[in-house]
Design a protein around this motif. Structure first.
Motif, PDB file in Angstrom:
ATOM      1  N   SER A 165       2.075   8.740   2.204  1.00  0.00           N
ATOM      2  CA  SER A 165       1.819   8.351   3.596  1.00  0.00           C
ATOM      3  C   SER A 165       0.971   7.085   3.585  1.00  0.00           C
ATOM      4  CB  SER A 165       1.076   9.468   4.340  1.00  0.00           C
ATOM      5  OG  SER A 165       1.902  10.596   4.494  1.00  0.00           O
ATOM      6  N   THR A 166       1.335   6.122   4.420  1.00  0.00           N
ATOM      7  CA  THR A 166       0.672   4.819   4.442  1.00  0.00           C
ATOM      8  C   THR A 166       0.122   4.539   5.834  1.00  0.00           C
ATOM      9  OG1 THR A 166       2.257   4.059   2.772  1.00  0.00           O
ATOM     10  CG2 THR A 166       0.940   2.374   3.882  1.00  0.00           C
ATOM     11  N   PHE A 167      -1.116   4.067   5.879  1.00  0.00           N
ATOM     12  CA  PHE A 167      -1.810   3.822   7.151  1.00  0.00           C
ATOM     13  C   PHE A 167      -2.266   2.373   7.213  1.00  0.00           C
ATOM     14  CE2 PHE A 167      -2.477   8.111   5.615  1.00  0.00           C
ATOM     15  CZ  PHE A 167      -2.174   8.910   6.710  1.00  0.00           C
ATOM     16  N   ASP A 168      -2.172   1.772   8.401  1.00  0.00           N
ATOM     17  CA  ASP A 168      -2.621   0.397   8.624  1.00  0.00           C
ATOM     18  C   ASP A 168      -4.031   0.434   9.201  1.00  0.00           C
ATOM     19  OD1 ASP A 168      -2.994  -2.250   9.153  1.00  0.00           O
ATOM     20  OD2 ASP A 168      -1.205  -2.505  10.403  1.00  0.00           O
ATOM     21  N   LEU A 169      -5.032   0.125   8.367  1.00  0.00           N
ATOM     22  CA  LEU A 169      -6.419   0.218   8.799  1.00  0.00           C
ATOM     23  C   LEU A 169      -6.787  -0.867   9.806  1.00  0.00           C
ATOM     24  CD1 LEU A 169      -8.234   1.127   5.455  1.00  0.00           C
ATOM     25  CD2 LEU A 169      -7.174   2.616   7.155  1.00  0.00           C
ATOM     26  N   ALA A 170      -6.032  -1.947   9.838  1.00  0.00           N
ATOM     27  CA  ALA A 170      -6.298  -3.015  10.797  1.00  0.00           C
ATOM     28  C   ALA A 170      -5.736  -2.696  12.174  1.00  0.00           C
ATOM     29  CB  ALA A 170      -5.714  -4.333  10.295  1.00  0.00           C
ATOM     30  N   ASP A 171      -4.988  -1.611  12.264  1.00  0.00           N
ATOM     31  CA  ASP A 171      -4.363  -1.243  13.531  1.00  0.00           C
ATOM     32  C   ASP A 171      -4.639   0.222  13.854  1.00  0.00           C
ATOM     33  OD1 ASP A 171      -2.903  -1.403  15.840  1.00  0.00           O
ATOM     34  OD2 ASP A 171      -0.943  -1.338  14.871  1.00  0.00           O
ATOM     35  N   PHE A 228       4.298   4.634   7.260  1.00  0.00           N
ATOM     36  CA  PHE A 228       5.284   5.173   6.322  1.00  0.00           C
ATOM     37  C   PHE A 228       4.830   6.548   5.865  1.00  0.00           C
ATOM     38  CE2 PHE A 228       6.929   5.936   2.037  1.00  0.00           C
ATOM     39  CZ  PHE A 228       8.293   5.745   2.240  1.00  0.00           C
ATOM     40  N   GLY A 229       5.791   7.417   5.588  1.00  0.00           N
ATOM     41  CA  GLY A 229       5.478   8.709   5.001  1.00  0.00           C
ATOM     42  C   GLY A 229       5.436   9.842   6.011  1.00  0.00           C
ATOM     43  N   PRO A 230       5.137  11.039   5.535  1.00  0.00           N
ATOM     44  CA  PRO A 230       5.239  12.243   6.371  1.00  0.00           C
ATOM     45  C   PRO A 230       4.035  12.545   7.256  1.00  0.00           C
ATOM     46  CG  PRO A 230       4.657  12.846   4.136  1.00  0.00           C
ATOM     47  CD  PRO A 230       4.867  11.351   4.127  1.00  0.00           C
ATOM     48  N   ALA A 231       2.966  11.774   7.164  1.00  0.00           N
ATOM     49  CA  ALA A 231       1.786  12.054   7.996  1.00  0.00           C
ATOM     50  C   ALA A 231       2.159  11.996   9.474  1.00  0.00           C
ATOM     51  CB  ALA A 231       0.673  11.068   7.683  1.00  0.00           C
ATOM     52  N   GLN A 255      -4.767  -7.157   0.964  1.00  0.00           N
ATOM     53  CA  GLN A 255      -4.012  -8.217   1.653  1.00  0.00           C
ATOM     54  C   GLN A 255      -3.314  -7.700   2.906  1.00  0.00           C
ATOM     55  OE1 GLN A 255      -4.053  -8.131  -1.782  1.00  0.00           O
ATOM     56  NE2 GLN A 255      -5.345  -9.953  -1.832  1.00  0.00           N
ATOM     57  N   THR A 256      -2.769  -6.494   2.839  1.00  0.00           N
ATOM     58  CA  THR A 256      -2.047  -5.938   3.990  1.00  0.00           C
ATOM     59  C   THR A 256      -2.913  -5.004   4.826  1.00  0.00           C
ATOM     60  OG1 THR A 256      -1.242  -4.078   2.669  1.00  0.00           O
ATOM     61  CG2 THR A 256       0.129  -6.063   2.730  1.00  0.00           C
ATOM     62  N   HIS A 257      -4.083  -4.634   4.290  1.00  0.00           N
ATOM     63  CA  HIS A 257      -4.982  -3.674   4.943  1.00  0.00           C
ATOM     64  C   HIS A 257      -4.340  -2.288   5.060  1.00  0.00           C
ATOM     65  CE1 HIS A 257      -7.080  -7.350   5.770  1.00  0.00           C
ATOM     66  NE2 HIS A 257      -6.188  -7.768   6.650  1.00  0.00           N
ATOM     67  N   HIS A 258      -3.444  -2.009   4.149  1.00  0.00           N
ATOM     68  CA  HIS A 258      -2.806  -0.704   4.127  1.00  0.00           C
ATOM     69  C   HIS A 258      -3.501   0.194   3.104  1.00  0.00           C
ATOM     70  CE1 HIS A 258       1.251  -2.606   5.610  1.00  0.00           C
ATOM     71  NE2 HIS A 258       0.280  -2.625   6.522  1.00  0.00           N
ATOM     72  N   VAL A 259      -3.596   1.479   3.457  1.00  0.00           N
ATOM     73  CA  VAL A 259      -4.149   2.460   2.522  1.00  0.00           C
ATOM     74  C   VAL A 259      -3.089   3.534   2.298  1.00  0.00           C
ATOM     75  CG1 VAL A 259      -5.253   3.911   4.276  1.00  0.00           C
ATOM     76  CG2 VAL A 259      -6.168   3.860   1.963  1.00  0.00           C
ATOM     77  N   LEU A 260      -2.944   3.951   1.044  1.00  0.00           N
ATOM     78  CA  LEU A 260      -1.868   4.858   0.650  1.00  0.00           C
ATOM     79  C   LEU A 260      -2.428   6.189   0.189  1.00  0.00           C
ATOM     80  CD1 LEU A 260       1.225   5.218  -0.158  1.00  0.00           C
ATOM     81  CD2 LEU A 260       0.521   4.458  -2.441  1.00  0.00           C
ATOM     82  N   CYS A 261      -1.813   7.272   0.630  1.00  0.00           N
ATOM     83  CA  CYS A 261      -2.157   8.604   0.118  1.00  0.00           C
ATOM     84  C   CYS A 261      -1.354   8.842  -1.155  1.00  0.00           C
ATOM     85  CB  CYS A 261      -1.842   9.671   1.163  1.00  0.00           C
ATOM     86  SG  CYS A 261      -2.109  11.355   0.550  1.00  0.00           S
ATOM     87  N   PRO A 262      -1.994   9.158  -2.275  1.00  0.00           N
ATOM     88  CA  PRO A 262      -1.269   9.297  -3.534  1.00  0.00           C
ATOM     89  C   PRO A 262      -0.406  10.550  -3.622  1.00  0.00           C
ATOM     90  CG  PRO A 262      -3.572   9.887  -3.847  1.00  0.00           C
ATOM     91  CD  PRO A 262      -3.455   9.371  -2.448  1.00  0.00           C
ATOM     92  N   CYS A 263      -0.598  11.505  -2.737  1.00  0.00           N
ATOM     93  CA  CYS A 263       0.157  12.760  -2.852  1.00  0.00           C
ATOM     94  C   CYS A 263       1.604  12.611  -2.392  1.00  0.00           C
ATOM     95  CB  CYS A 263      -0.536  13.858  -2.055  1.00  0.00           C
ATOM     96  SG  CYS A 263      -2.119  14.380  -2.761  1.00  0.00           S
ATOM     97  N   HIS A 264       1.800  12.079  -1.183  1.00  0.00           N
ATOM     98  CA  HIS A 264       3.159  12.005  -0.632  1.00  0.00           C
ATOM     99  C   HIS A 264       3.451  10.640  -0.008  1.00  0.00           C
ATOM    100  CE1 HIS A 264       1.882  16.298  -0.506  1.00  0.00           C
ATOM    101  NE2 HIS A 264       3.017  16.428  -1.141  1.00  0.00           N
ATOM    102  N   CYS A 277      -6.183  12.763   4.407  1.00  0.00           N
ATOM    103  CA  CYS A 277      -4.841  12.459   4.910  1.00  0.00           C
ATOM    104  C   CYS A 277      -4.443  13.476   5.975  1.00  0.00           C
ATOM    105  CB  CYS A 277      -3.836  12.471   3.764  1.00  0.00           C
ATOM    106  SG  CYS A 277      -2.139  12.079   4.276  1.00  0.00           S
ATOM    107  N   THR A 278      -3.749  13.006   6.990  1.00  0.00           N
ATOM    108  CA  THR A 278      -3.351  13.874   8.091  1.00  0.00           C
ATOM    109  C   THR A 278      -2.046  14.607   7.822  1.00  0.00           C
ATOM    110  OG1 THR A 278      -2.283  11.973   9.160  1.00  0.00           O
ATOM    111  CG2 THR A 278      -4.557  12.459   9.786  1.00  0.00           C
ATOM    112  N   HIS A 279      -1.539  14.502   6.581  1.00  0.00           N
ATOM    113  CA  HIS A 279      -0.335  15.250   6.227  1.00  0.00           C
ATOM    114  C   HIS A 279      -0.712  16.638   5.713  1.00  0.00           C
ATOM    115  CE1 HIS A 279       3.212  15.895   3.269  1.00  0.00           C
ATOM    116  NE2 HIS A 279       3.494  16.437   4.429  1.00  0.00           N
ATOM    117  N   VAL A 280      -1.249  16.722   4.482  1.00  0.00           N
ATOM    118  CA  VAL A 280      -1.682  18.018   3.940  1.00  0.00           C
ATOM    119  C   VAL A 280      -3.112  17.980   3.438  1.00  0.00           C
ATOM    120  CG1 VAL A 280       0.630  18.813   3.342  1.00  0.00           C
ATOM    121  CG2 VAL A 280      -0.659  17.483   1.694  1.00  0.00           C
ATOM    122  N   GLY A 281      -3.870  16.940   3.769  1.00  0.00           N
ATOM    123  CA  GLY A 281      -5.292  16.925   3.457  1.00  0.00           C
ATOM    124  C   GLY A 281      -5.684  16.317   2.136  1.00  0.00           C
TER     125      GLY A 281
END
Length: 352
Positions: free
Chosen positions: A302-308, A314-317, A291-300, A278-282
């Motif tokens: 942060s949500t990333f769209d892998l299709a884009d 979303f989140g602090p990243a 379905q959404t192609h989103h991946v979530l960091c469990p720490c804080h 994760c690009t927030h704190v690692g």
């Protein structure tokens, strides 16, 4: 008993000090100023041999501080971080931590003990009184303060006790070096070690679970797989340091669902490779929603769209997950076509 109960003939005459206080009680001023007790000289004040012994003791403490500081630096350089020792009753502890703690503690304690012993045995201990005065300091008060300072400097015997002066300056000069040594390891130096990983052109993508090279057919649409570079084994020295930068996350998305042209070109038949860090704190990113192609960091969260392009939605990243350009070699295995396009993990000072 109040002053009114005292027979008048027993009341001594009051003596005004000029500041509202009296030396002897009377009816108007029932509480007298007792003043200071007689000054008692120390043995060092009357015996120069005792003073010399105290001087040597103070110098010994300052010298001990210098030696402990040198020991601190030597321990930091010579003792490996991974070295573990058994110390009763602490149990198994880091040898480096113990050595640093003991040497720094002795260095600081010796300076403090030397200063206290110097003040208690050699500096003047005669108590002085000064009447209260207005907050504004007139010129005569400022002159008195400077005279007192010069007198204090004279009574400290700093100019006379050259051995104390020399060792004290040596101890105070060396102790800050402990902080300099620690600052050296607070963060990475401005080098390229955070900008590069083990990935390079031709490195095979190896499944983290099976330890086998991956083929495109091993990944189905909607799947999430973790990979490492070819040649990196768990028993290798420095494995944790390398995998912390090179950990890879593979997803397979239908080509029609990929939104970014560059993202598509850096993949292979819908297989996309991104850094798992994760690009927030690692923290390791691992929660994938197909379905959404989103991946979530469990720490804080942060949500990333892998299709884009793994952009942050979303989140602090602060920036997207770096993408690894991949292809297929002549044997049909997935391989890297270079390193990540950006440094992996959180931002750092030298990042452009």
């Amino acid at each position: 008993m109040s002053s009114q109960d005292i027979p008048e003939e027993n009341l001594p005459a009051a003596r005004d000090t000029g500041h509202g206080a009296v030396k002897v009680a009377d009816e108007e001023h029932p509480f007298a100023d007792p003043g200071l007790p007689p000054h008692e000289h120390r043995v060092q004040d009357i015996d120069e041999r005792a003073a010399k012994r105290s001087e040597r003791t103070v110098a010994l403490l300052f010298t001990l501080s210098m030696l402990a500081t040198i020991g601190f630096i030597a321990s930091f350089v010579a003792i490996p971080v991974e070295k573990i020792v058994y110390i009763f009753p602490l149990g198994h502890v880091s040898a480096l931590n113990v050595a640093l703690g003991v040497t720094l503690g002795v260095a600081l304690f010796a300076i403090g003990a030397g200063a206290v012993h110097w003040a208690r045995t050699l500096m003047s201990d005669e108590e002085l009184t000064d009447e209260r005065h207005p907050i504004e300091a007139p010129s005569e008060v400022r002159s008195k303060i400077m005279d007192d300072f010069r007198q204090g400097a004279k009574e400290s015997q700093l100019g006379r006790r050259k051995l104390i002066r020399t060792t004290m300056f040596g101890a105070l000069t060396l102790v800050p070096l402990s902080g300099v040594v620690l600052l050296r390891e607070l963060g990475p130096l401005p080098e390229n070690k955070l900008r590069h990983t083990l990935w390079s052109k031709g490195k095979l993508l190896v499944n983290m679970n099976t330890d086998e090279p991956l083929r495109p057919s091993d990944l189905i649409t909607g799947s999430l797989t973790f990979a490492k570079p070819e040649g990196l084994e768990e028993h290798d020295h420095g494995f944790q340091n390398e995998i912390a930068k090179a950990a890879l996350m593979l997803v397979r998305i239908r080509p029609d669902d990929i939104k970014d042209k560059r993202t598509m070109e850096w993949g292979h038949e819908g297989i996309l490779a991104y850094s798992k860090i994760c690009t927030h704190v690692g923290c390791p990113v691992s929660l994938y929603e197909q379905q959404t192609h989103h991946v979530l960091c469990p720490c804080h969260q942060s949500t990333f769209d892998l299709a884009d392009g793994a952009r942050v939605i979303f989140g602090p990243a602060g920036h997207p997950l770096p993408q690894l350009r991949i292809g297929v070699n002549d044997e049909g295995y997935l391989e890297a076509l270079g390193d990540f396009d950006e440094p992996v993990g959180p931002a750092f000072w030298e990042r452009g």
